[in-house]
Write a protein that holds these residues in place. Sequence first.
Motif, short mmCIF file in Angstrom:
data_model
loop_
_atom_site.label_atom_id
_atom_site.label_comp_id
_atom_site.label_asym_id
_atom_site.label_seq_id
_atom_site.Cartn_x
_atom_site.Cartn_y
_atom_site.Cartn_z
N TYR A 95 -27.73 66.09 -60.75
CA TYR A 95 -28.79 66.79 -60.03
C TYR A 95 -28.19 67.75 -59.02
N LYS A 96 -28.92 68.83 -58.72
CA LYS A 96 -28.44 69.85 -57.80
C LYS A 96 -29.51 70.21 -56.78
N GLY A 97 -29.06 70.70 -55.61
CA GLY A 97 -29.96 71.26 -54.61
C GLY A 97 -31.05 70.32 -54.16
N ILE A 98 -32.28 70.83 -54.10
CA ILE A 98 -33.41 70.05 -53.61
C ILE A 98 -33.72 68.88 -54.55
N GLU A 99 -33.44 69.04 -55.85
CA GLU A 99 -33.67 67.95 -56.80
C GLU A 99 -32.75 66.77 -56.48
N LEU A 100 -31.52 67.07 -56.07
CA LEU A 100 -30.58 66.03 -55.70
C LEU A 100 -31.09 65.26 -54.49
N LYS A 101 -31.50 65.97 -53.45
CA LYS A 101 -32.03 65.33 -52.25
C LYS A 101 -33.25 64.48 -52.57
N ILE A 104 -32.37 61.21 -54.38
CA ILE A 104 -31.81 60.20 -53.47
C ILE A 104 -32.93 59.53 -52.67
N LEU A 105 -33.81 60.34 -52.10
CA LEU A 105 -34.89 59.78 -51.29
C LEU A 105 -35.87 58.97 -52.15
N GLU A 106 -36.12 59.42 -53.36
CA GLU A 106 -37.00 58.69 -54.27
C GLU A 106 -36.41 57.31 -54.59
N SER A 107 -35.10 57.29 -54.83
CA SER A 107 -34.47 56.01 -55.17
C SER A 107 -34.55 55.03 -54.00
N LEU A 108 -34.31 55.51 -52.79
CA LEU A 108 -34.39 54.64 -51.61
C LEU A 108 -35.83 54.19 -51.35
N ASN A 109 -36.77 55.10 -51.52
CA ASN A 109 -38.18 54.76 -51.32
C ASN A 109 -38.66 53.70 -52.30
N SER A 110 -38.08 53.69 -53.49
CA SER A 110 -38.54 52.80 -54.55
C SER A 110 -38.38 51.33 -54.20
N VAL A 111 -37.45 51.02 -53.30
CA VAL A 111 -37.25 49.62 -52.86
C VAL A 111 -37.39 49.48 -51.35
N GLY A 112 -38.04 50.46 -50.72
CA GLY A 112 -38.31 50.38 -49.30
C GLY A 112 -37.08 50.45 -48.41
N MET A 113 -36.06 51.21 -48.83
CA MET A 113 -34.82 51.28 -48.05
C MET A 113 -34.52 52.68 -47.51
N GLU A 114 -35.54 53.52 -47.46
CA GLU A 114 -35.31 54.89 -46.99
C GLU A 114 -34.82 54.93 -45.54
#
Length: 225
Positions: A95-101, A104-114
Amino acid sequence: MDEILVEKINKSFGELKILKDISMKCEKEKVTCILGPSGCGKSTLLNIITKNIKDYEGNVSGYKKDDVSFVFQEDRLLEWLNIYDNLKLVFKSKYKGIELKNKILESLNSVGMEKYKEFYPKELSGGMRQRISIIRAFFYGGGLLIMDEPFKSLDIKNKRVLIEDFKTLRNKNKNTVIFVTHDIEEAIELSDKIYVLSDKPTKVKKEFINVNINIYNELKDILIN
């Protein structure tokens, strides 16, 4: 990615025969469990399936090596990078640019670890570190997810949390999963199909395609005998 076929795998280290005529079919978007006693060669079989061991007899087909992500027994986080940068290091190859960011945030949000994105690994518990390892594997984007006893070193509470995380992420992402364990309860709860392995020289003792709690005693007897 099609179904993964493991056909007549044989592997020895010197005079020691490890794997004997191992054949399996791992269906697309299903969880296939490899269940066997400690030291029987489960990790060796995984390394053959993922093409990290090339000196063996037999054939593995159905996927490309760059379509694989891993969850290991240890989390393998880099201590000098915070959690956001640990994930960025892995995700930036896809992933690149804004998609990369956003990934990452989506993955952390998925388990409540943002809220832990700026924490360093040493500041997290073992269970939290392994949660990062699991979301890293799921959100990396590989169609094939390999899990090598990911709950082995966790206490009961953390293990329960991670199993629920796994089920939630699996339902969303529909990865094809090969899951290695020696824990019967894990195998029954998480798997669509179970292959039970013997001790060395290791062979497939039985295949279960209808996985439910009613097979617990049979699995236990097969592992013991």
